[in-house]
Design a protein around this motif. Sequence first.
Motif, PDB file in Angstrom:
ATOM      1  N   SER A   1      -4.321   1.483  50.652  1.00 44.69           N
ATOM      2  CA  SER A   1      -4.729   0.471  51.752  1.00 44.69           C
ATOM      3  C   SER A   1      -3.709   0.552  52.845  1.00 44.69           C
ATOM      4  O   SER A   1      -3.836  -0.170  53.830  1.00 44.69           O
ATOM      5  CB  SER A   1      -4.322  -0.924  51.003  1.00 44.69           C
ATOM      6  OG  SER A   1      -3.208  -1.156  50.502  1.00 44.69           O
TER       7      SER A   1
ATOM      8  N   ARG B   1       6.759  -4.921  57.245  1.00 51.21           N
ATOM      9  CA  ARG B   1       5.369  -5.031  57.319  1.00 51.21           C
ATOM     10  C   ARG B   1       4.951  -4.412  58.562  1.00 51.21           C
ATOM     11  O   ARG B   1       5.684  -4.222  59.589  1.00 51.21           O
ATOM     12  CB  ARG B   1       5.034  -6.593  57.551  1.00 51.21           C
ATOM     13  CG  ARG B   1       3.586  -6.826  57.451  1.00 51.21           C
ATOM     14  CD  ARG B   1       3.375  -8.387  57.533  1.00 51.21           C
ATOM     15  NE  ARG B   1       3.613  -9.044  56.140  1.00 51.21           N
ATOM     16  CZ  ARG B   1       3.199  -9.999  55.656  1.00 51.21           C
ATOM     17  NH1 ARG B   1       2.721 -10.933  56.316  1.00 51.21           N
ATOM     18  NH2 ARG B   1       3.349 -10.465  54.472  1.00 51.21           N
TER      19      ARG B   1
ATOM     20  N   LYS C   1      13.207 -17.595  48.804  1.00 49.98           N
ATOM     21  CA  LYS C   1      12.789 -16.917  47.607  1.00 49.98           C
ATOM     22  C   LYS C   1      13.986 -16.384  46.844  1.00 49.98           C
ATOM     23  O   LYS C   1      14.062 -16.649  45.510  1.00 49.98           O
ATOM     24  CB  LYS C   1      11.887 -15.513  48.029  1.00 49.98           C
ATOM     25  CG  LYS C   1      11.318 -14.950  46.885  1.00 49.98           C
ATOM     26  CD  LYS C   1      10.510 -13.749  47.147  1.00 49.98           C
ATOM     27  CE  LYS C   1       9.409 -13.952  48.211  1.00 49.98           C
ATOM     28  NZ  LYS C   1       8.633 -12.710  48.200  1.00 49.98           N
TER      29      LYS C   1
ATOM     30  N   MET D   1       3.147  -5.151  53.166  1.00 51.25           N
ATOM     31  CA  MET D   1       1.701  -4.630  53.796  1.00 51.25           C
ATOM     32  C   MET D   1       1.959  -3.731  54.833  1.00 51.25           C
ATOM     33  O   MET D   1       2.762  -3.768  55.692  1.00 51.25           O
ATOM     34  CB  MET D   1       1.006  -6.014  54.355  1.00 51.25           C
ATOM     35  CG  MET D   1       0.484  -6.808  53.283  1.00 51.25           C
ATOM     36  SD  MET D   1      -0.192  -8.533  54.323  1.00 51.25           S
ATOM     37  CE  MET D   1      -1.710  -7.845  54.681  1.00 51.25           C
TER      38      MET D   1
ATOM     39  N   GLY E   1      -8.070 -11.803  48.781  1.00 54.33           N
ATOM     40  CA  GLY E   1      -7.251 -10.579  48.818  1.00 54.33           C
ATOM     41  C   GLY E   1      -7.240  -9.875  47.579  1.00 54.33           C
ATOM     42  O   GLY E   1      -6.576 -10.251  46.694  1.00 54.33           O
TER      43      GLY E   1
ATOM     44  N   ALA F   1     -12.507 -12.316  47.066  1.00 55.61           N
ATOM     45  CA  ALA F   1     -12.770 -12.108  48.529  1.00 55.61           C
ATOM     46  C   ALA F   1     -11.896 -11.048  48.805  1.00 55.61           C
ATOM     47  O   ALA F   1     -10.634 -10.970  48.754  1.00 55.61           O
ATOM     48  CB  ALA F   1     -12.727 -13.419  49.047  1.00 55.61           C
ATOM     49  N   ASP F   2     -12.333 -10.268  50.100  1.00 55.58           N
ATOM     50  CA  ASP F   2     -11.557  -9.315  50.683  1.00 55.58           C
ATOM     51  C   ASP F   2     -12.365  -9.068  52.246  1.00 55.58           C
ATOM     52  O   ASP F   2     -13.488  -8.937  51.924  1.00 55.58           O
ATOM     53  CB  ASP F   2     -11.331  -7.948  49.931  1.00 55.58           C
ATOM     54  CG  ASP F   2     -10.014  -7.420  50.344  1.00 55.58           C
ATOM     55  OD1 ASP F   2     -10.113  -6.803  51.526  1.00 55.58           O
ATOM     56  OD2 ASP F   2      -9.011  -7.323  49.603  1.00 55.58           O
ATOM     57  N   ILE F   3     -11.458  -8.697  52.990  1.00 54.17           N
ATOM     58  CA  ILE F   3     -12.176  -8.411  54.341  1.00 54.17           C
ATOM     59  C   ILE F   3     -12.863  -6.868  53.956  1.00 54.17           C
ATOM     60  O   ILE F   3     -13.705  -6.534  54.883  1.00 54.17           O
ATOM     61  CB  ILE F   3     -11.233  -8.289  55.510  1.00 54.17           C
ATOM     62  CG1 ILE F   3     -10.055  -7.595  55.158  1.00 54.17           C
ATOM     63  CG2 ILE F   3     -11.054  -9.831  55.998  1.00 54.17           C
ATOM     64  CD1 ILE F   3      -9.229  -7.036  56.386  1.00 54.17           C
TER      65      ILE F   3
ATOM     66  N   ARG G   1     -14.055  -3.066  48.542  1.00 54.54           N
ATOM     67  CA  ARG G   1     -12.791  -3.410  47.449  1.00 54.54           C
ATOM     68  C   ARG G   1     -13.068  -4.591  46.436  1.00 54.54           C
ATOM     69  O   ARG G   1     -13.177  -4.689  45.381  1.00 54.54           O
ATOM     70  CB  ARG G   1     -11.549  -3.396  48.206  1.00 54.54           C
ATOM     71  CG  ARG G   1     -10.453  -3.717  47.387  1.00 54.54           C
ATOM     72  CD  ARG G   1      -9.110  -3.549  48.148  1.00 54.54           C
ATOM     73  NE  ARG G   1      -8.774  -2.348  48.751  1.00 54.54           N
ATOM     74  CZ  ARG G   1      -7.987  -2.190  49.637  1.00 54.54           C
ATOM     75  NH1 ARG G   1      -7.147  -3.112  50.133  1.00 54.54           N
ATOM     76  NH2 ARG G   1      -7.735  -1.161  50.288  1.00 54.54           N
TER      77      ARG G   1
ATOM     78  N   ALA H   1      -3.433 -12.567  50.539  1.00 54.01           N
ATOM     79  CA  ALA H   1      -4.005 -11.793  51.618  1.00 54.01           C
ATOM     80  C   ALA H   1      -3.012 -11.872  52.665  1.00 54.01           C
ATOM     81  O   ALA H   1      -1.609 -11.768  52.577  1.00 54.01           O
ATOM     82  CB  ALA H   1      -5.339 -11.790  52.003  1.00 54.01           C
TER      83      ALA H   1
END
Length: 360
Positions: free
Chosen positions: A5, A59, A83, A135, A192, A214-216, A220, A250
């Motif tokens: 990706s 990113r 985190k 990402m 995502g 769901a994914d843009i 996929r 996502a």
Amino acid sequence: MSTASAGSTVAPDFLAPDVLAPDFFDSEQVITCHDRATGLRAVIAIDNTRLGPGFGGTRWRPYATPEAAVIEAQRLAAAMTLKHACADLPYGGAKSVILADGPAALQGDERRAALLAFGEFVARTNGAYIPGVDMGTTPTDMRVIEERGGRAFCDEVDPGPYTARGVYAAMRAGVRHALQRDMDGVRVVVQGTGQVGASLARFAAADGAILSVADIDGARAQALADELGASVVDPHEAPFTDTDVFAPCAVARVLTADNASRVRAQVVAGAANDTLDSAEAGEALRAAGITVVPDFVANAGGVIQVHAGVVGWDESTLAEALEQIGGRVDGILAEAQERGVTPEQTARDLAAQRLTKAAN
Ligand SMILES: NC(=O)c1ccc[n+]([C@@H]2O[C@H](COP(=O)([O-])OP(=O)(O)OC[C@H]3O[C@@H](n4cnc5c(N)ncnc54)[C@H](O)[C@@H]3O)[C@@H](O)[C@H]2O)c1
């Protein structure tokens, strides 16, 4: 983030710099980087090093403006501080972004040159900043960054599957708290279907959950749906689907004070960092009776795996630490309910206590 990706189109997200800008001086250090030879433009934000060196992913994606990139780096760096503090890890919070010139990721020699230039900027922090994958970047990229002498994490193992295991433990805790049941028959929408989202969907499906994905990247999403017998929903409508659980995996800030009233899920638990655009969004969801598991607690599996590698934990110690995310979420949700505040506020307070203790 999977290698496959790295070259995919990145969707516009919900970043609105005028509304979301933190105080520039909230971070300990913000470094803008420009390498004239390669054209690399990047931002390194070191939020807080009280618990240890600032660790956080790199990113690599397009940004509408340079300011949006700085804001994203600062917000995500602050989330890394939370985190690590909540997971009791000896790292500070940091993050970097590389500004892509267009949706297609650089490849080959151009990619390597840009990463070497970025590695030079990382090395100059003298250990105060340790990058990892996020990402748009991969373990291979981390090894290139290290060639300039700085330290990088995630240079061998992609943390995505470990993040997914932790998020799934957090989701189960959210469902236990809000719905008093296990996952069998629970409706889950995953937004995502990348590295983390796809693994998470597989875990939930294996326990009998009813999945929508769901994914843009429509192909996929469809491939995963075919594998799991799931349905596909519109990526932008995913947060507002009639479901029991919404799992944002996502982009950032998909839930806002403005759209909170449209959320139909009873539990929100996912991997995406910075899911809520504001404390007001969290408050609106709490008022609507929706249980929102703090993202920076749920998605700590990847950094826990990194730490396991640093200190040499065996697989069973790591597996136990990932499962403990669920126990941590149980505690945070119960305390939030008792105090009448959002789970995010409760988790922030927990992090603040650890940071204060470390300072004394
Ligand atoms: N990988 C990790 O270990 C890790 C750790 C902590 C947090 N996270 C966060 O979890 C999220 C997912 O990480 P990943 O490693 O799976 O990334 P990934 O790049 O492998 O997958 C992201 C997926 O989201 C899709 N996507 C992008 N914009 C979208 C949109 N608007 N609507 C629907 N789909 C969209 C992409 O097409 C892609 O398939 C990211 O926000 C990341 O920062 C990941």
